[in-house]
Design a protein around this motif. Structure first.
Motif, short mmCIF file in Angstrom:
data_model
loop_
_atom_site.label_atom_id
_atom_site.label_comp_id
_atom_site.label_asym_id
_atom_site.label_seq_id
_atom_site.Cartn_x
_atom_site.Cartn_y
_atom_site.Cartn_z
N HIS A 48 0.84 -1.19 0.00
CA HIS A 48 0.00 0.00 0.00
C HIS A 48 0.88 1.24 0.00
CE1 HIS A 48 -3.24 -2.80 1.12
NE2 HIS A 48 -2.35 -3.30 2.00
N PHE A 49 0.33 2.40 -0.35
CA PHE A 49 1.10 3.63 -0.51
C PHE A 49 0.65 4.67 0.50
CE2 PHE A 49 1.27 1.47 -4.57
CZ PHE A 49 2.61 1.57 -4.91
N LEU A 50 1.65 5.35 1.08
CA LEU A 50 1.40 6.42 2.03
C LEU A 50 2.22 7.63 1.59
CD1 LEU A 50 1.94 3.54 3.69
CD2 LEU A 50 1.33 4.95 5.64
N THR A 51 1.73 8.81 1.95
CA THR A 51 2.47 10.02 1.67
C THR A 51 2.69 10.77 2.97
OG1 THR A 51 1.49 10.20 -0.53
CG2 THR A 51 2.52 12.18 0.38
N LEU A 52 3.99 11.03 3.29
CA LEU A 52 4.36 11.79 4.48
C LEU A 52 4.82 13.17 4.07
CD1 LEU A 52 6.36 9.42 6.87
CD2 LEU A 52 3.99 10.12 7.01
N ARG A 53 4.48 14.16 4.93
CA ARG A 53 4.90 15.53 4.67
C ARG A 53 5.58 16.10 5.91
NH1 ARG A 53 0.40 20.08 4.00
NH2 ARG A 53 0.33 19.64 6.24
N ASP A 54 6.62 16.86 5.68
CA ASP A 54 7.26 17.58 6.77
C ASP A 54 6.42 18.82 7.06
OD1 ASP A 54 8.84 19.18 8.45
OD2 ASP A 54 10.68 18.30 7.64
N PRO A 55 5.82 18.97 8.27
CA PRO A 55 4.92 20.09 8.53
C PRO A 55 5.62 21.44 8.52
CG PRO A 55 5.31 18.82 10.54
CD PRO A 55 5.93 18.05 9.43
N LEU A 56 6.97 21.48 8.59
CA LEU A 56 7.69 22.74 8.63
C LEU A 56 8.33 23.08 7.30
CD1 LEU A 56 9.41 22.43 12.13
CD2 LEU A 56 7.22 23.49 11.55
N ALA A 57 8.17 22.24 6.31
CA ALA A 57 8.77 22.51 5.00
C ALA A 57 7.92 21.86 3.92
CB ALA A 57 10.21 21.98 4.94
N GLU A 58 8.08 22.38 2.71
CA GLU A 58 7.32 21.82 1.59
C GLU A 58 8.03 20.59 1.06
OE1 GLU A 58 4.39 22.60 0.47
OE2 GLU A 58 4.17 24.15 2.00
N GLU A 78 -5.53 9.91 7.82
CA GLU A 78 -4.92 11.07 7.18
C GLU A 78 -5.02 12.29 8.10
OE1 GLU A 78 -6.85 11.53 3.45
OE2 GLU A 78 -5.99 9.72 2.58
N GLY A 79 -3.93 13.06 8.16
CA GLY A 79 -3.87 14.23 9.03
C GLY A 79 -3.16 13.97 10.34
N MET A 80 -2.91 12.72 10.70
CA MET A 80 -2.25 12.38 11.95
C MET A 80 -0.75 12.55 11.83
SD MET A 80 -4.37 8.96 13.14
CE MET A 80 -3.13 8.62 14.38
N GLU A 81 -0.12 12.86 12.97
CA GLU A 81 1.34 12.87 13.05
C GLU A 81 1.82 11.47 13.38
OE1 GLU A 81 2.69 15.78 15.77
OE2 GLU A 81 1.80 17.48 14.70
N VAL A 82 2.84 11.01 12.64
CA VAL A 82 3.33 9.64 12.81
C VAL A 82 4.85 9.64 12.77
CG1 VAL A 82 1.27 8.59 11.78
CG2 VAL A 82 3.22 9.19 10.33
N VAL A 83 5.42 8.55 13.26
CA VAL A 83 6.84 8.26 13.06
C VAL A 83 6.92 6.95 12.30
CG1 VAL A 83 7.69 9.54 15.04
CG2 VAL A 83 6.98 7.16 15.33
N ALA A 84 7.82 6.89 11.35
CA ALA A 84 7.92 5.70 10.50
C ALA A 84 9.36 5.27 10.40
CB ALA A 84 7.36 6.00 9.11
N LEU A 85 9.59 3.97 10.42
CA LEU A 85 10.91 3.40 10.18
C LEU A 85 11.02 3.12 8.70
CD1 LEU A 85 13.55 2.26 11.39
CD2 LEU A 85 12.38 0.05 11.59
N VAL A 86 11.81 3.96 8.00
CA VAL A 86 11.87 3.87 6.54
C VAL A 86 13.28 3.49 6.09
CG1 VAL A 86 10.02 5.55 6.29
CG2 VAL A 86 12.38 6.33 6.27
#
Length: 410
Positions: A48-58, A78-86
Motif C-alpha cells: 500500500h502507498f502512504l504520503t508523508l509531509r514535513d509540517p515545517l517545509a514543503e 490522514e492528518g495524523m502525526e506519525v513516526v515511520a521506520l523507513v
C-alpha cells in the motif's frame, strides 16, 4: 570509489543505477517524523502507498508499506502525526527513489487520537453509544443543571441564551475545572450531585473550544461511564462543532456549542407563542370548514321536497287511506246486501216449508199426551186425551169416537 567515464568510454546505465542504489541503501533504516497526508489501501494487495509531509517545509515523500505494517500500526488516518521506520532504496527498472516503511506509529496528537479511537471502539462495543439507550430531553425542564468553568464564556452563553429564550428557566450551576488533571474528578462529582437532585431534569456539560490536550479529559473512560449511568438526560456541549470527544457520543444529546445547548434544552417562548397562535388559527379554519360543510349538507337536505313540504306526503298518504277506506266500506256494504238477499231467500224457503204456514191455512197437528204425533186412527181410542196444536195455540181434547176410513173411500 567514484566511477570513471568519458564521452568515448561512458558507463552503462545499469551500472549507474546499481551504484546509486548501493549508495542510497548505505543509509539503512531510519526513524522519521511527519504528517500522514495520504493513505491508499488497495483491496487484496500486499503493498500500500502512504504520503508523508514535513509540517515545517514543503517536503513530502511516498512510502510503501505492507498490510501487516498498517494493521500493526493500529487506527491511523490522514492528518495524523506519525513516526515511520523507513529504508530508502532505488528501483532498478525505473531508477526512481522510494522509501520502504518497516514500522509505523502514531505520535504526538496522532498517538492521542489513536488512543481515543481505540477507547471509542471499546465503549461502542459495550453499547455506550447505542441510540436506543439515549433518553429524550423534557420539553420544558423544571430545573436545568449546568456543569462548566466558573466565570467562563460557556457559562455566560448558556445562561444568557436560555433565559432569553425562556425567562422562567431555573439553573443549578456546578463549577468545575474544565481541563487539567483534576477536570475528570470534579466534573464527575458535579454530575453525581446534579443527578441526585430530584428537581434537575436535564444536565448540560459545557466548555468552549480548545486544543486536543485541553479536551482530552472529556474522552476519559470513567467520565463516559458516569454519564452513561446517569438517570437524568445529559447534554454534551464541549468545544466547537469539529471537536468530538467521547463525551459527545455517550451523552443523550450532543450540542455543537454551549449556545446550541441552551437552544436545545429550553424552547423559545416567542416560537411557542407563535406555534400556539398558528395552532389556534388552524383549529379555527378547520372548524369553519366543518361548519360550512355541515351547513351545505343541511341546506341540501332542506331543499329536498320531503322537507320543503313535510305535510304534502302525509296528505297523499291520508288521501290514499280515505280512498282505501271508502273502497272497503263499499265492498262491505255490497257483501252485506248479497248476504241479506241470500238470507231473505233462505227465510222464504224455510217459511214455505214451515208447519206453521200449514197451520195458518186451517190445519192442526194432533199428538198424544206423550208427544207422539197422531197420524192414524189406530193410534187413539175413545177416551184418550189428545193435544191439538193450531197456528195461534193448542188445546186438549178427549176422543169420544174413532172412525176409520178406507183408502178406497177417497
Amino acid at each position: 570509489m567514484p566511477l570513471t567515464s568519458s564521452p568515448e568510454q561512458p558507463q552503462p546505465l545499469r551500472a549507474i543505477v546499481a551504484a546509486t542504489k548501493s549508495w542510497v541503501e548505505r543509509l539503512g533504516s531510519v526513524w522519521v517524523a511527519g504528517q500522514l497526508i495520504e493513505l491508499k489501501r488497495r483491496s487484496g494487495a500486499a503493498t500500500h502507498f502512504l504520503t508523508l509531509r514535513d509540517p515545517l517545509a514543503e517536503v513530502s515523500v511516498t512510502l510503501t508499506a505492507s498490510t501487516g505494517v498498517l494493521d500493526a500500526a493500529g487506527p491511523v488516518a490522514e492528518g495524523m502525526e506519525v513516526v515511520a521506520l523507513v529504508r530508502p532504496t532505488v528501483w532498478s527498472r525505473s531508477g526512481s527513489l522510494t522509501f520502504e516503511c518497516g514500522d509505523l506509529r502514531a505520535s504526538g496528537e496522532g498517538r492521542l487520537l489513536a488512543q481515543i479511537e481505540q477507547r471509542k471502539r471499546m465503549l461502542q462495543a459495550e453499547g455506550l453509544f447505542d441510540r436506543a439507550r439515549k433518553q429524550p430531553l423534557p420539553f420544558l425542564p423544571k430545573t436545568v443543571g449546568l456543569i462548566t468553568g466558573e466565570g467562563s464564556a460557556a457559562e455566560r452563553d448558556v445562561l444568557q441564551v436560555a433565559r432569553r429564550r425562556w425567562p422562567g428557566v431555573r439553573f443549578v450551576v456546578k463549577h468545575a475545572l474544565m481541563q487539567g488533571t483534576s477536570c475528570v474528578e470534579q466534573v464527575r462529582d458535579a454530575l453525581t450531585t446534579l443527578d441526585r437532585d430530584p428537581d434537575v431534569q436535564v444536565i448540560v456539560i459545557a466548555r468552549g473550544g480548545g486544543s486536543l490536550q485541553d479536551l482530552l479529559p472529556f474522552s476519559d473512560e470513567s467520565l463516559a461511564r458516569a454519564v452513561f449511568a446517569c438517570r437524568t438526560p445529559v447534554v454534551s456541549a464541549i468545544g466547537h462543532e469539529p471537536d468530538t470527544p467521547i463525551l459527545d457520543l455517550v451523552a443523550d444529546l450532543r450540542a455543537a456549542t454551549p449556545t446550541d445547548a441552551a437552544k436545545r434544552v429550553v424552547p423559545d417562548v416567542a416560537d411557542e407563542r407563535a406555534r400556539v397562535v398558528q395552532a389556534g388559527q388552524r383549529v379555527r379554519a378547520a372548524m369553519l370548514r366543518l361548519i360550512d360543510r355541515e351547513a351545505h349538507v343541511l341546506a341540501t337536505m332542506r331543499s329536498r321536497p320531503v322537507l320543503a313540504d313535510p305535510i304534502g306526503p302525509m296528505n297523499v298518504q291520508a288521501g290514499q287511506v280515505r280512498e282505501l277506506r271508502a273502497r272497503g266500506e263499499r265492498a262491505v256494504r255490497a257483501r252485506l246486501r248479497e248476504e241479506a238477499a241470500w238470507v231473505e231467500h233462505a227465510l222464504s224457503r224455510v217459511r214455505a216449508l214451515s208447519p206453521r204456514a200449514t197451520l195458518l191455512r186451517g190445519y192442526a197437528i194432533v199428538s198424544t199426551e206423550a208427544g207422539q204425533p197422531v197420524d192414524s186412527t189406530t193410534i187413539v181410542s175413545p177416551g184418550d186425551a189428545v193435544v191439538t196444536m193450531l197456528a195461534d195455540g193448542l188445546f186438549r181434547a178427549e176422543v169420544t169416537e174413532v172412525e176409520s176410513r178406507r183408502e178406497s173411500d177417497g
